[in-house]
Write a protein that holds these residues in place. Structure first.
Motif, PDB file in Angstrom:
ATOM      1  N   LEU A 161       3.634  13.531 -10.128  1.00 42.54           N
ATOM      2  CA  LEU A 161       3.302  12.238  -9.257  1.00 42.54           C
ATOM      3  C   LEU A 161       4.359  11.361  -9.304  1.00 42.54           C
ATOM      4  N   SER A 162       4.330  10.422  -8.530  1.00 41.00           N
ATOM      5  CA  SER A 162       5.506   9.492  -8.316  1.00 41.00           C
ATOM      6  C   SER A 162       5.135   8.132  -8.919  1.00 41.00           C
ATOM      7  N   ASP A 163       6.028   7.349  -9.213  1.00 42.37           N
ATOM      8  CA  ASP A 163       5.757   5.866  -9.974  1.00 42.37           C
ATOM      9  C   ASP A 163       4.414   5.165  -9.235  1.00 42.37           C
ATOM     10  N   GLY A 164       4.508   5.266  -8.172  1.00 43.30           N
ATOM     11  CA  GLY A 164       3.569   4.617  -7.194  1.00 43.30           C
ATOM     12  C   GLY A 164       2.217   5.117  -7.399  1.00 43.30           C
ATOM     13  N   GLU A 165       2.096   6.386  -7.261  1.00 46.54           N
ATOM     14  CA  GLU A 165       0.737   6.964  -7.576  1.00 46.54           C
ATOM     15  C   GLU A 165       0.153   6.827  -8.759  1.00 46.54           C
ATOM     16  N   TYR A 166       1.137   6.953  -9.769  1.00 50.55           N
ATOM     17  CA  TYR A 166       0.659   6.725 -11.257  1.00 50.55           C
ATOM     18  C   TYR A 166       0.077   5.087 -11.391  1.00 50.55           C
ATOM     19  N   LEU A 167       0.949   4.267 -11.032  1.00 47.78           N
ATOM     20  CA  LEU A 167       0.479   2.956 -11.064  1.00 47.78           C
ATOM     21  C   LEU A 167      -0.535   2.491 -10.506  1.00 47.78           C
ATOM     22  N   TRP A 168      -0.846   3.273  -9.150  1.00 45.31           N
ATOM     23  CA  TRP A 168      -2.021   2.858  -8.414  1.00 45.31           C
ATOM     24  C   TRP A 168      -3.306   3.513  -9.184  1.00 45.31           C
ATOM     25  N   VAL A 169      -3.181   4.518  -9.414  1.00 43.54           N
ATOM     26  CA  VAL A 169      -4.474   5.241 -10.536  1.00 43.54           C
ATOM     27  C   VAL A 169      -4.803   4.362 -11.543  1.00 43.54           C
ATOM     28  N   GLY A 170      -3.408   4.042 -12.302  1.00 39.18           N
ATOM     29  CA  GLY A 170      -3.421   3.267 -13.505  1.00 39.18           C
ATOM     30  C   GLY A 170      -4.067   1.905 -13.595  1.00 39.18           C
ATOM     31  N   ARG A 171      -3.701   1.225 -12.430  1.00 43.73           N
ATOM     32  CA  ARG A 171      -4.385  -0.334 -12.265  1.00 43.73           C
ATOM     33  C   ARG A 171      -5.800  -0.250 -11.998  1.00 43.73           C
ATOM     34  N   LEU A 172      -6.015   0.568 -10.585  1.00 46.13           N
ATOM     35  CA  LEU A 172      -7.233   0.500  -9.998  1.00 46.13           C
ATOM     36  C   LEU A 172      -8.171   1.666 -11.046  1.00 46.13           C
ATOM     37  N   VAL A 194       3.730  -4.306  -7.631  1.00 41.72           N
ATOM     38  CA  VAL A 194       5.121  -3.576  -7.699  1.00 41.72           C
ATOM     39  C   VAL A 194       4.940  -2.064  -7.729  1.00 41.72           C
ATOM     40  N   HIS A 195       5.661  -1.380  -7.073  1.00 42.65           N
ATOM     41  CA  HIS A 195       5.833  -0.064  -6.973  1.00 42.65           C
ATOM     42  C   HIS A 195       4.788   0.424  -5.824  1.00 42.65           C
ATOM     43  N   LEU A 196       3.968  -0.307  -5.329  1.00 44.60           N
ATOM     44  CA  LEU A 196       2.947   0.291  -4.370  1.00 44.60           C
ATOM     45  C   LEU A 196       3.450   0.277  -2.936  1.00 44.60           C
ATOM     46  N   ASN A 197       3.234   0.807  -2.233  1.00 44.05           N
ATOM     47  CA  ASN A 197       3.705   0.812  -0.724  1.00 44.05           C
ATOM     48  C   ASN A 197       2.696  -0.130   0.095  1.00 44.05           C
ATOM     49  N   GLU A 198       3.215  -0.727   1.375  1.00 41.63           N
ATOM     50  CA  GLU A 198       2.439  -1.593   1.896  1.00 41.63           C
ATOM     51  C   GLU A 198       0.838  -1.223   2.212  1.00 41.63           C
ATOM     52  N   SER A 199       0.779   0.202   2.469  1.00 36.14           N
ATOM     53  CA  SER A 199      -0.639   0.638   3.009  1.00 36.14           C
ATOM     54  C   SER A 199      -1.570   0.420   1.727  1.00 36.14           C
ATOM     55  N   TRP A 200      -0.957   0.657   0.407  1.00 37.26           N
ATOM     56  CA  TRP A 200      -1.858   0.255  -0.741  1.00 37.26           C
ATOM     57  C   TRP A 200      -1.888  -1.015  -0.884  1.00 37.26           C
ATOM     58  N   ASN A 201      -0.977  -1.737  -0.869  1.00 34.30           N
ATOM     59  CA  ASN A 201      -1.241  -3.274  -0.969  1.00 34.30           C
ATOM     60  C   ASN A 201      -2.312  -3.883  -0.160  1.00 34.30           C
ATOM     61  N   GLU A 202      -2.061  -3.237   1.229  1.00 31.21           N
ATOM     62  CA  GLU A 202      -3.131  -3.730   2.220  1.00 31.21           C
ATOM     63  C   GLU A 202      -4.562  -3.539   1.695  1.00 31.21           C
ATOM     64  N   GLN A 203      -4.914  -2.398   0.977  1.00 34.15           N
ATOM     65  CA  GLN A 203      -6.158  -2.085   0.541  1.00 34.15           C
ATOM     66  C   GLN A 203      -6.453  -2.460  -0.957  1.00 34.15           C
ATOM     67  N   PHE A 204      -5.399  -3.177  -1.714  1.00 35.91           N
ATOM     68  CA  PHE A 204      -5.629  -3.251  -3.046  1.00 35.91           C
ATOM     69  C   PHE A 204      -6.716  -4.239  -3.347  1.00 35.91           C
ATOM     70  N   LEU A 222       0.994  -9.840   1.393  1.00 36.60           N
ATOM     71  CA  LEU A 222      -0.084  -9.138   1.820  1.00 36.60           C
ATOM     72  C   LEU A 222      -1.156  -9.288   1.154  1.00 36.60           C
ATOM     73  N   LEU A 223      -1.089  -9.267  -0.274  1.00 36.19           N
ATOM     74  CA  LEU A 223      -2.350  -9.526  -1.092  1.00 36.19           C
ATOM     75  C   LEU A 223      -3.111 -10.713  -0.959  1.00 36.19           C
ATOM     76  N   LEU A 224      -2.150 -11.788  -0.702  1.00 38.01           N
ATOM     77  CA  LEU A 224      -2.558 -13.434  -0.360  1.00 38.01           C
ATOM     78  C   LEU A 224      -3.346 -13.472   0.813  1.00 38.01           C
ATOM     79  N   THR A 225      -3.284 -12.381   1.790  1.00 36.80           N
ATOM     80  CA  THR A 225      -3.877 -12.829   3.151  1.00 36.80           C
ATOM     81  C   THR A 225      -5.452 -12.207   2.779  1.00 36.80           C
ATOM     82  N   ASP A 226      -5.896 -11.618   1.726  1.00 35.65           N
ATOM     83  CA  ASP A 226      -7.013 -11.355   1.201  1.00 35.65           C
ATOM     84  C   ASP A 226      -7.371 -12.274   0.078  1.00 35.65           C
ATOM     85  N   ALA A 227      -6.753 -13.372   0.020  1.00 38.76           N
ATOM     86  CA  ALA A 227      -7.339 -14.407  -1.086  1.00 38.76           C
ATOM     87  C   ALA A 227      -7.750 -15.455  -0.569  1.00 38.76           C
TER      88      ALA A 227
END
Length: 572
Positions: free
Chosen positions: A389-400, A423-433, A460-465
């Motif tokens: 797995l990539s760093d981003g995949e690791y951290l996506w699963v790790g956090r959520l 950090v380490h997440l692509n914009e598509s995942w940040n859009e869904q975070f 991008l996260l702040l547009t959901d805040a």
């Protein structure tokens, strides 16, 4: 739980700092997501660290080493009560106000001063001499979980090492640092109480820190266990959890778990078995790893294999080598029909979050040396493990995934401290975070009982805040860090405006591209502008170049038209 107010006298950049948390009832989503925003160096990470220090200390009857005042609420049996905590300073406060204090009525021994405010507003001070705050578990957050991305954070020290060192220091002081005339029974009582706190710290795992390395344990526990729901007749698997887990795994290529491998220190395993003194938190792991042969599938523990091996450890010294005995066991994962996969050998009742805490504690104690997950991607036959797995995949699963595991572990009251989870997440995942955070943290009644404090720079996260979820930290040369009023609402706002108004970004593009464009904007060379427009992406600046080209073409047409008219006049 809900945080209400924190005042910090002095901690790193925070000097006489106060933050009042707004009621989430006014927000659009009405969820306890608090976003700490601001430029680098204003103290967002320091505030997260201070929160962790305060809670880990007060839950062990300690103080964090700086003055603080904190107020938060806990729901008990459907009734909300407020908890107010600060270091104990009755005598000093009374003397400053000119009020003589009665030593028999004032608690001068406890390090903390704790008040409870009930639903009617009645305020009562807890007598911590009779019952220390560490034993008032109903007034504690059930867990403190930290996740940080930056290299300078000290979450691991705050949540793991600091409480341990503080308790050990108390034990030393009670044994060696106290006056000789101190009452012996009181001295022994203090040592006994400190030892209880120390064992609780080791066994309860109330404070967890997850980073890039330990994220794989989150992935492993998600794959190997499913929480069970108990009906009147028999237990059943949590279908909501299964669906959310599958949604997470589909986002990293459709993970299909095959099995897990544990590697433990065989010498310690032998010591635990022979002494019959296994730490409570990983008794199950000792039981699983002590079976050296494959058992029938109808028995509680089913290993595909369990072997011992010698492994050479090489230190920095070339000639200094040692042989470490390891026990390795592989547990298969079955039940892939309807995505109900789990490790049958772990038993039906094991909760995935309990499995996570067991592995983390065993790792911290040096018993668990390593763990791996073997899996396939859906539709593919190649067997791989988590390093693929990539760093981003690791951290996506790790956090959520951590949020999902916590949701499946009780009634909430977990404090999450997330430092830059984008950090380490692509914009598509940040859009869904944030949307995924909502889904993963909500209980069956559609409410989130945990508390999330999130430091971020992601527009991008702040547009959901919601505006009531935002806390803008600012500081200057003449003014210390403080919570400043928001100049705009970031909810569903244009990201360029968020960058400009909050982070002080002067341009929607980088300075390098802006400098090159400015050099070309007034060019009279049409060919040069056409070549430049081929390189510039869609947006305002491409349009501006196109406009400049049209002006040059129009100017050329006018010149040519003028020449034709002059020639015609001369001929006439």
């Amino acid at each position: 739980m809900r945080l209400l107010k924190i005042h910090i006298k002095k901690y790193k950049q925070l000097n006489d700092f106060t933050i009042n948390f707004k009621s989430i009832e006014r927000s659009v989503g009405k969820d306890p997501f608090r976003f700490l925003i601001g430029r680098n160096g204003v103290g967002k990470t320091s505030l997260l660290e201070a929160m962790g220090l305060i809670f880990t200390c007060i839950m062990q009857d300690e103080t964090p080493g700086f003055y603080f005042e904190m107020m938060y609420s806990i729901e008990l049996d459907g009734v909300t009560v407020k908890i107010e905590v600060q270091p104990n300073g009755d005598i000093l406060q009374l003397s400053q106000r000119g009020i003589p204090g009665n030593a028999h009525e004032i608690d001068t021994e406890s390090r903390l001063q704790v008040h409870v405010v009930d639903s009617t507003g009645m305020k009562t001070r807890l007598d911590l001499r009779k019952r220390p705050f560490s034993e008032w578990k109903e007034y504690h957050p059930r867990r403190i979980i930290g996740y940080a991305s930056g290299p300078t954070n000290i979450f691991e020290d705050v949540l793991l090492h600091s409480p341990e060192e503080s308790i050990k220091s108390d034990i030393y002081d009670a044994r060696h640092g106290s006056p000789a005339e101190q009452d012996y029974d009181l001295q022994m009582l203090e040592i006994e109480h400190s030892l209880i706190n120390l064992h609780r710290l080791y066994d309860d795992a109330s404070y967890l820190y997850i980073d890039g390395e330990t994220s794989k344990y989150v992935l492993l526990c998600l794959s190997a266990a499913i929480p069970s729901l108990y009906s009147e007749k028999e237990p059943k698997l949590d279908k909501r959890y299964i669906a959310l887990r599958e949604k997470l795994f589909d986002m990293i290529g459709g993970v299909k778990p095959i099995g897990v491998t544990f590697v433990v220190d065989e010498e310690k395993l032998k010591e635990y078995i022979e002494s019959h003194q296994v730490p409570p938190r990983f008794q199950l792991l000792v039981k699983w790893m002590s079976t050296q042969r494959e058992l029938p599938k109808d028995q509680a523990i089913c290993h595909v294999w369990n072997i011992s091996r010698d492994k050479t450890n090489t230190s920095n010294a070339i000639f200094n080598q040692s042989i470490k005995k390891e026990r390795v066991a592989f547990f298969s994962i079955s039940g892939h029909q309807n995505d109900e996969y789990r490790c049958q050998g772990f038993g039906f009742d094991i909760n995935p979050f309990d499995l996570l805490t067991m592995l983390l504690v065993a790792k911290r104690e040096g018993f668990l040396l390593d763990a791996h997950l073997m899996f396939k991607h859906k539709g593919l036959e190649q067997l791989i493990h988590e390093d693929a797995l990539s760093d981003g995949e690791y951290l996506w699963v790790g956090r959520l995934g951590l949020v999902l595991l916590s949701r499946a572990n009780g009634n909430g009251d977990v404090l999450f401290l997330f430092d830059e989870p984008d950090v380490h997440l692509n914009e598509s995942w940040n859009e869904q975070f944030v949307e995924m955070l909502h889904q993963l943290s909500e209980n069956d009644k559609g409410k989130t009982k945990d508390e999330f404090i999130i430091a971020t720079h992601s527009t991008l996260l702040l547009t959901d805040a919601d505006p009531d979820q935002l806390y803008l930290l600012e500081r200057s040369r003449i003014e210390p860090t403080h919570v400043a009023p928001m100049s705009i609402s970031t909810f569903a706002a244009n990201r360029a405006e968020i960058s400009k108004r909050i982070f002080g970004v002067d341009s929607p593009i980088g300075q390098y591209s802006m400098r090159l464009l400015k050099e070309k904007f007034n060019s009279e060379d049409k060919r040069e502008l056409v070549d430049l427009m081929k390189k510039v992406g869609p947006g305002y600046y491409r349009f501006r170049i196109h406009t400049q080209i049209e002006k040059l073409e129009q100017s050329k047409d006018n010149e040519e038209g003028g020449k034709e008219n002059i020639t015609s006049d001369e001929e006439d």
